[in-house]
Design a protein around this motif. Structure first.
Motif: not given
Length: 860
Positions: A195-222
């Motif tokens: 959904d464009p307005e997701p029903h849930f998400y993990i909020q993070a200040g910063r992150g990095k997306v490496i395509p077809d490999k992984l997503i890494v974030t700093g401190p996060a909360y649900l």
């Protein structure tokens, strides 16, 4: 360089040294004239579609271009080129294609000197945005509010970006793309909700997306429905590889009343190579209980596929000092499944289906009702080979059967068969004219070598060597000669002779000791043989009967009868030994070969004549759906068989039971099977024991026969038509496509099937002598979509004879878009329990779940 303008309307362009008026394409021969100050400062023309291409002109001297490669532009409304600033403006449903990059937006600016691109959406009169940019590079795409991109550095700055990696969606207030397609995000939301307005998400200040490999974030909360939760992690690590890769398997956590707190399914996945992988996982409980499992999957295309799994668990609860309250179980399970691709070898096949468990494994480790009641386990490892252009073939089987209730284990190690398919020894190599009667004489041959072990599971583990020493061996050879001849045009005569030779390597000896008044039994090792011979002849024909109707929807009723008369003769080749070997020296008989793996040969001569009739009844009705014949056939009685035989060689009780069996299907929905058995002889009592006597029931009691067995089985099933077309996977996520091709994956609940329903009714009556036994039960299974998001299922087995529910389970499922809710209740019996789970659908975030359970579920 040349510039071409394609449009549906007429375009004019002016320069100092040339003038052109074209209706389809305008080309500037001098590429520098495009940027000449004497040109009209703005070239603008509204059209249905306007496309520009900047490309190299091989027929002229090459000039250095600010953008080295071809750039294609397209706009639905208009395209405006600012000659002085060298900026192209595209309006309304625009597209830009450059190398592997494609951009779609409602408004695009292209700065040729700066080699930069800017794209945004537009807002309507109500202020609602539409036509937001969609940026695609090497099949990786994201949407945004605004995009700024440099063709030279291949870097971009994106505002309010949304990108997708597998099942994962990443929303970012600000994102930066580098030349390697790595995306750095700020104020990111990580979710699996589409959904464009997701029903849930993990909020993070910063992150990095490496395509077809992984997503890494700093401190996060649900956050759930934008409400923050106390679930905080120091960092986030989310693999997004499309191909399999090694990694940690996150555990489930919780508490069970009997075993305390636990971590379950903690493990590691090894993606060894393209041909096999290994999964290691285990369970840990604070009650010192634990479990460990290893599974390997392997596959080689066009060769074979399979998996091997081994599991061990040690479960304990209660106080070890209090024997009545303490329980300790050690269980293991081993499975191996292997399938050879049919294209691998047309003459050799190999398969394996191994399922070995300890007696209490299902009692403490089953996760569903069907697993609870299962107590029969079977295995088979099979190898077979056929020899081309010959009638010869061989097969080798290793078999295992186990009953966890009786703890009986039976093994065949191995079972070897050499087989010669039917051949015709008297046929001419070159056939001329019709076959002679003797040319239809065919022969078959088979040799079976078996090595069996019959023991209990405890003895098999404790004294394996001793169990092997008691292995039962034997060889059986079978030869058959048969033919068939047409008689009187409509009758088929089929004679056959069968010879069986049995070789055993152990024999039974009994002797009565007059001193101790006991019978001594010994097993003698050696070579022993026994044989069987029987001759059979049958006469069969087919009789057709039809009654046709002149009017109405019913056209005809057809009855097909297949009567068969069979005569069988078997000489007495048995090896009965008679003597005073019974209790207290009673006179009895026994066969020394009765302990042989293939058993003893039948004793006594037999000469039977049997008669049977096979019936089929169907009706033919008019049908508008059948446009070819205009009619269709409806079976009334698919099979009805009646049979009985008479043994001339016996001195009494010559008649066999009269047997009746039938099967039919009504409306393609209701399946009916029934069977009856009638005994023509009466019963009498000797010393209070009921026995059959050589007096006909009709003479004794005035009725023709006595019912000894009756059974009826009725099954009714319905299944709603699937809303999804077979094989359709368009628009599915990666996980949904996997589920569609593997329905059992992740306990999938398919809302495309609106309902399934099956009810079975079974009743059986047995009274061979004077004691009767009745089993009477009904079973009900099914599920139904109450709404588009709710589904309820039921599994119920009711024992009508004892007026009690044997097993039952109610399941409720709620589709919560990106989440799902499951509730399972066993309301009756010793397995009374419940389980309630709310979890994220995607396996990527399977650790996000809430689970509550009680009762029997506590020991799962």
């Amino acid at each position: 360089m040349s510039c071409a303008v394609k449009r549906k309307s007429k375009v004019e362009a002016h320069s100092n040294d040339e003038k052109a008026t074209l209706t389809d394409t305008l080309t500037f021969s001098n590429p520098d004239s495009l940027f000449n100050d004497s040109i009209k400062p703005l070239l603008s023309k509204k059209a249905d579609t306007v496309s520009f291409s900047l490309l190299q002109d091989s027929t002229r001297k090459q000039h250095k271009s600010p953008i080295p490669d071809k750039v294609d532009y397209e706009a639905q409304d208009s395209a405006v080129f600012d000659v002085h600033r060298k900026i192209m403006y595209l309006y309304d449903t625009t597209k830009v294609h450059y190398q592997t990059i494609q951009l779609e937006a409602n408004y695009i600016e292209l700065n040729i000197n700066a080699k930069e691109l800017r794209a945004t959406g537009s807002s309507d009169t109500t202020g609602k945005l539409y036509g937001n940019p969609i940026f695609t590079d090497n099949e990786k795409s994201f949407t945004s509010k605004e995009i700024n991109y440099n063709f030279d550095t291949k870097k971009g700055l994106i505002t309010e970006a949304v990108t997708n990696e597998g099942d994962a969606y990443l929303h970012a207030a600000l994102a930066k793309k580098d030349s390697n397609n790595v995306i750095y995000v700020k104020n990111a939301k990580f979710t699996t909700c589409i959904d464009p307005e997701p029903h849930f998400y993990i909020q993070a200040g910063r992150g990095k997306v490496i395509p077809d490999k992984l997503i890494v974030t700093g401190p996060a909360y649900l956050r759930i429905e934008n409400i923050p939760t106390p679930l905080v992690v120091p960092f986030g690590y989310f693999p997004t590889k499309k191909n399999k890769s090694s990694g940690l398997i996150l555990p489930e956590y919780g508490e069970l009343a009997n075993y305390g707190f636990f971590l379950r399914n903690l493990g590691y996945y090894f993606a060894v190579n393209d041909y096999f992988d290994i999964t290691l996982n285990g369970d840990i409980y604070t009650s010192l209980s634990f479990g460990a499992r290893v599974q390997m999957n392997y596959k080689k295309r066009y060769k074979f596929t399979g998996n091997i799994a081994l599991g061990y668990s040690q479960l304990q609860y209660g106080d070890p000092k209090i024997e009545k309250e303490f329980r300790l179980s050690r269980d293991f399970k081993f499975t191996w499944n292997h399938q050879q691709d049919p294209k691998a070898n047309p003459t050799i096949t190999f398969s394996a289906a191994v399922n070995v468990v300890t007696a209490s494994f299902n009692q403490y480790n089953a996760s569903n009702v069907n697993g609870i009641v299962q107590n029969q386990f079977q295995s088979n490892i099979a190898f077979s080979k056929t020899f081309r252009n010959t009638p010869f073939s061989i097969s080798l089987n290793l078999r295992h059967s186990q009953n966890t209730q009786t703890r009986q284990v039976n093994l065949s190690l191995p079972d070897f068969v050499f087989n010669v398919t039917r051949f015709f020894p008297f046929r001419r190599k070159k056939q001329v004219g019709e076959l002679k009667w003797y040319e239809n004489i065919g022969m078959t041959y088979s040799m079976n070598i078996r090595n069996d072990i019959n023991t209990t599971d405890t003895m098999f583990v404790r004294d394996f060597v001793g169990v092997l020493s008691n292995m039962n061996n034997g060889i059986q050879q079978r030869m058959s000669i048969s033919t068939n001849v047409k008689m009187l045009k409509y009758i088929t005569f089929t004679p056959s002779v069968n010879y069986i030779e049995k070789w055993h390597f152990s024999n039974l000896r009994k002797a009565f000791d007059p001193v101790s008044q006991l019978t001594e039994t010994d097993t003698i090792r050696g070579f022993f043989s026994t044989r069987e011979l029987n001759a059979t002849a049958s006469l069969t024909t087919i009789i057709y009967g039809m009654y046709q109707f002149k009017s109405g929807g019913l056209k005809a009723i057809r009855h097909v009868m297949t009567p068969t008369i069979t005569a069988n003769f078997r000489p007495d080749l048995g090896d009965l030994v008679k003597g005073y070997f019974g209790p207290n020296g009673e006179f009895i008989s026994y066969s020394p070969n009765q302990i042989g793996i293939f058993g003893a040969s039948p004793s006594g001569m037999s000469g039977t004549v049997g008669f049977s009739i096979n019936n089929n009844i169907e009706m033919k009705v008019r049908s508008r759906k059948d446009t070819i014949t205009g009619e269709k056939k409806i079976p009334l009685l698919e099979v009805l068989t009646i049979g009985m035989n008479y043994d001339f060689a016996r001195d009494s009780l010559n008649l066999s039971n009269l047997s009746i069996a039938g099967r039919t299907t009504l409306f393609n929905l209701i399946g009916i099977n029934f069977a009856l058995s009638f005994d023509p002889y009466a019963i009498d009592y000797v010393n209070g024991q009921a026995i059959r006597v050589n007096r006909l029931q009709v003479m004794e009691n005035g009725v023709p026969t006595r019912l000894t067995m009756a059974s009826l089985n009725i099954n009714f099933s319905l299944r709603g038509e699937s809303k999804r077309k077979s094989g359709a996977t368009q628009g599915m996520t990666q996980s949904e496509q996997m589920i569609a091709t593997n329905p059992d994956y992740y306990n999938y609940v398919d809302f495309n099937i609106p309902y399934t329903f099956s009810i079975g009714y079974n009743i059986a009556y047995n009274k061979p002598l004077d004691k009767e036994n009745i089993t009477h039960a009904i079973n009900l299974t099914g599920d139904v979509n109450i709404t588009k998001k709710w589904k309820i299922g039921l599994n119920l087995n009711y024992d009508i004879q004892n007026n009690k529910i044997s097993t039952s389970q109610i399941t409720i499922y709620r589709d919560m878009h990106c989440w799902e809710m499951r509730a399972s209740v066993i309301p009756f019996g010793i397995r009374q329990s419940y389980m309630f789970t709310i979890n994220v659908k995607s396996p990527l975030l399977q650790m996000l779940k809430l689970q509550r359970q009680s009762g029997w579920a506590n020991i799962q």
